[in-house]
Design a protein around this motif. Sequence first.
Motif, PDB file in Angstrom:
ATOM      1  N   GLY A 273      -8.268  31.612 -44.722  1.00 10.77           N
ATOM      2  CA  GLY A 273      -7.749  31.071 -45.965  1.00 10.77           C
ATOM      3  C   GLY A 273      -8.813  30.721 -46.984  1.00 10.77           C
ATOM      4  O   GLY A 273      -8.491  30.271 -48.087  1.00 10.77           O
ATOM      5  N   ASP A 295      -7.158  30.141 -50.550  1.00  6.95           N
ATOM      6  CA  ASP A 295      -5.930  30.936 -50.609  1.00  6.95           C
ATOM      7  C   ASP A 295      -4.741  30.209 -49.982  1.00  6.95           C
ATOM      8  O   ASP A 295      -4.893  29.137 -49.371  1.00  6.95           O
ATOM      9  CB  ASP A 295      -6.158  32.283 -49.933  1.00  6.95           C
ATOM     10  CG  ASP A 295      -7.108  33.183 -50.715  1.00  6.95           C
ATOM     11  OD1 ASP A 295      -7.130  33.085 -51.961  1.00  6.95           O
ATOM     12  OD2 ASP A 295      -7.836  33.978 -50.091  1.00  6.95           O
ATOM     13  N   SER A 296      -3.575  30.822 -50.122  1.00  2.59           N
ATOM     14  CA  SER A 296      -2.336  30.174 -49.685  1.00  2.59           C
ATOM     15  C   SER A 296      -2.234  30.036 -48.175  1.00  2.59           C
ATOM     16  O   SER A 296      -1.420  29.242 -47.676  1.00  2.59           O
ATOM     17  CB  SER A 296      -1.124  30.959 -50.216  1.00  2.59           C
ATOM     18  OG  SER A 296      -1.176  32.306 -49.773  1.00  2.59           O
ATOM     19  N   ASP A 297      -3.033  30.781 -47.400  1.00  2.00           N
ATOM     20  CA  ASP A 297      -2.976  30.651 -45.948  1.00  2.00           C
ATOM     21  C   ASP A 297      -3.969  29.628 -45.409  1.00  2.00           C
ATOM     22  O   ASP A 297      -4.164  29.520 -44.190  1.00  2.00           O
ATOM     23  CB  ASP A 297      -3.189  32.009 -45.258  1.00  2.00           C
ATOM     24  CG  ASP A 297      -4.429  32.745 -45.724  1.00  2.00           C
ATOM     25  OD1 ASP A 297      -4.994  32.348 -46.754  1.00  2.00           O
ATOM     26  OD2 ASP A 297      -4.816  33.721 -45.067  1.00  2.00           O
ATOM     27  N   TYR A 298      -4.592  28.868 -46.287  1.00  2.00           N
ATOM     28  CA  TYR A 298      -5.410  27.731 -45.876  1.00  2.00           C
ATOM     29  C   TYR A 298      -4.499  26.511 -45.798  1.00  2.00           C
ATOM     30  O   TYR A 298      -3.477  26.437 -46.489  1.00  2.00           O
ATOM     31  CB  TYR A 298      -6.532  27.506 -46.896  1.00  2.00           C
ATOM     32  CG  TYR A 298      -7.549  26.453 -46.517  1.00  2.00           C
ATOM     33  CD1 TYR A 298      -8.429  26.667 -45.468  1.00  2.00           C
ATOM     34  CD2 TYR A 298      -7.631  25.254 -47.229  1.00  2.00           C
ATOM     35  CE1 TYR A 298      -9.377  25.709 -45.124  1.00  2.00           C
ATOM     36  CE2 TYR A 298      -8.575  24.292 -46.905  1.00  2.00           C
ATOM     37  CZ  TYR A 298      -9.452  24.519 -45.842  1.00  2.00           C
ATOM     38  OH  TYR A 298     -10.375  23.573 -45.501  1.00  2.00           O
ATOM     39  N   ASP A 299      -4.857  25.520 -44.979  1.00  2.00           N
ATOM     40  CA  ASP A 299      -3.944  24.401 -44.743  1.00  2.00           C
ATOM     41  C   ASP A 299      -3.868  23.423 -45.912  1.00  2.00           C
ATOM     42  O   ASP A 299      -2.911  22.655 -46.007  1.00  2.00           O
ATOM     43  CB  ASP A 299      -4.358  23.652 -43.471  1.00  2.00           C
ATOM     44  CG  ASP A 299      -3.197  22.886 -42.850  1.00  2.00           C
ATOM     45  OD1 ASP A 299      -2.072  23.426 -42.838  1.00  2.00           O
ATOM     46  OD2 ASP A 299      -3.404  21.742 -42.399  1.00  2.00           O
ATOM     47  N   ARG A 350      -7.410  28.392 -57.727  1.00  2.00           N
ATOM     48  CA  ARG A 350      -7.902  28.613 -56.365  1.00  2.00           C
ATOM     49  C   ARG A 350      -9.413  28.505 -56.185  1.00  2.00           C
ATOM     50  O   ARG A 350      -9.889  28.355 -55.065  1.00  2.00           O
ATOM     51  CB  ARG A 350      -7.445  29.994 -55.870  1.00  2.00           C
ATOM     52  CG  ARG A 350      -5.939  30.089 -55.717  1.00  2.00           C
ATOM     53  CD  ARG A 350      -5.508  31.345 -55.000  1.00  2.00           C
ATOM     54  NE  ARG A 350      -4.070  31.365 -54.772  1.00  2.00           N
ATOM     55  CZ  ARG A 350      -3.425  32.307 -54.110  1.00  2.00           C
ATOM     56  NH1 ARG A 350      -4.087  33.337 -53.628  1.00  2.00           N
ATOM     57  NH2 ARG A 350      -2.110  32.240 -53.948  1.00  2.00           N
ATOM     58  N   GLN A 376      -8.649  24.589 -41.665  1.00  2.00           N
ATOM     59  CA  GLN A 376      -8.013  25.908 -41.670  1.00  2.00           C
ATOM     60  C   GLN A 376      -6.742  25.856 -40.837  1.00  2.00           C
ATOM     61  O   GLN A 376      -6.643  25.122 -39.848  1.00  2.00           O
ATOM     62  CB  GLN A 376      -8.972  26.990 -41.164  1.00  2.00           C
ATOM     63  CG  GLN A 376      -9.337  26.867 -39.710  1.00  2.00           C
ATOM     64  CD  GLN A 376     -10.300  27.968 -39.279  1.00  2.00           C
ATOM     65  OE1 GLN A 376     -10.208  29.079 -39.769  1.00  2.00           O
ATOM     66  NE2 GLN A 376     -11.183  27.659 -38.367  1.00  2.00           N
ATOM     67  N   ARG A 377      -5.761  26.648 -41.220  1.00  2.00           N
ATOM     68  CA  ARG A 377      -4.453  26.631 -40.572  1.00  2.00           C
ATOM     69  C   ARG A 377      -4.559  27.190 -39.155  1.00  2.00           C
ATOM     70  O   ARG A 377      -5.244  28.185 -38.912  1.00  2.00           O
ATOM     71  CB  ARG A 377      -3.468  27.446 -41.378  1.00  2.00           C
ATOM     72  CG  ARG A 377      -2.022  27.316 -40.908  1.00  2.00           C
ATOM     73  CD  ARG A 377      -1.100  27.910 -41.963  1.00  2.00           C
ATOM     74  NE  ARG A 377      -1.193  27.159 -43.232  1.00  2.00           N
ATOM     75  CZ  ARG A 377      -0.660  27.562 -44.360  1.00  2.00           C
ATOM     76  NH1 ARG A 377       0.004  28.710 -44.422  1.00  2.00           N
ATOM     77  NH2 ARG A 377      -0.788  26.834 -45.465  1.00  2.00           N
TER      78      ARG A 377
END
Length: 378
Positions: A273, A295-299, A350, A376-377
């Motif tokens: 992310g 980015d959107s896939d980071y927590d 971002r 991080q997710r």
Amino acid sequence: MTEFSGRKGGPIQVTRPSLPPLEEVMPYLEEIWRTRQLTNSGPLHEQLEAALRDYLGVRHISLFANGTLALVAALRALKVSGEVITTPYSFVATANALLWNDVTPIFVDIDPVTLNLDPVQVEAAITSKTSAILPVHVYGHSADVSGLKDIADRYRLHLIFDAAHCFGVEDEGGSILRHGDMSILSFHATKIFNTFEGGAVVTSDADTKQRVDCIKNFGFANETKLVAAGINAKMNEFQAAIGLAQLPHIGAAKDARARIDALYRERLSAVVGVRCHERSKARAHNYSYFPIFVDSDYDLTRDELYLCLREHGIYSRRYFYPLIPEFSIYQSLVDSSDRGWPNAIQASERVLCLPLYPDLSEQDVIRISEIIKQYQRG
């Protein structure tokens, strides 16, 4: 002791001014006290112009009190009028200089990878009122100089580069500053080369250099001849002294910045992310900034990460947020329903610039990276 000489406690700022050793400044100050010439193109001013001309590999350079005044004077020297196409993704001084010259900025979108002006969008925005293109070499990464030059030549437009981030950057042909009618530098305290405050206009044309020099000195060509409604934008001797003392240390500063850049990339490469901004294909970088994309896939969102780092005493910056046309004084110049800059909007939401300066320690780079990694997710 690591190869990075680190700070001792306290908050970590996004940047920290480089200063030459005080003992190396003193001889220049003694020279100022000896000559009693404090400004008006004194001997240190002339030495610094010559030294920078040689170091940067450019034909002509004119020193200024700061980079914004340099840009204001450059636009005035070229008699830019009407509309100028520029980027929404920059520090506000880029567009403010246009307003100071009674010129309307026309904002067009950026390339999503380089974050520089998109030539396709530039060409689509040209009208009968367009007189110039004002790109920015964002984060020290070159804009599409050949594509923009082709457009400027075909439409007979001036091409002025805001190169505030580009001290010492080179492409395969030499200094990136040689492109366009002029390039503008900033020597602000936050820049890789600083004179506390300061700036410069770079050009390959001797007549243009002469016009710029007149404009920054009230418009005087000589003691009795006034050729323009100029301003007082001269660099003084103290600023020049700092620049002369700084210049021998630039190579070491760039090397330290390069090592920090490489360590960030190594430590963040596997963080889901988070993406590091791609380096340009320049022959010589200056490593002015270290931007990451959240980015959107980071927590966390970018703003949440920004606040999280602050809680740890780490002061990153959202360069550039808001976008220039999102400031209230610019909203009257653009259609509020337009927002025709999707790539710039996404970058503004971002991008986060992490701390980067020569004496940032390896331990601090690792600590910053580990804080980012832990969110991080998954």
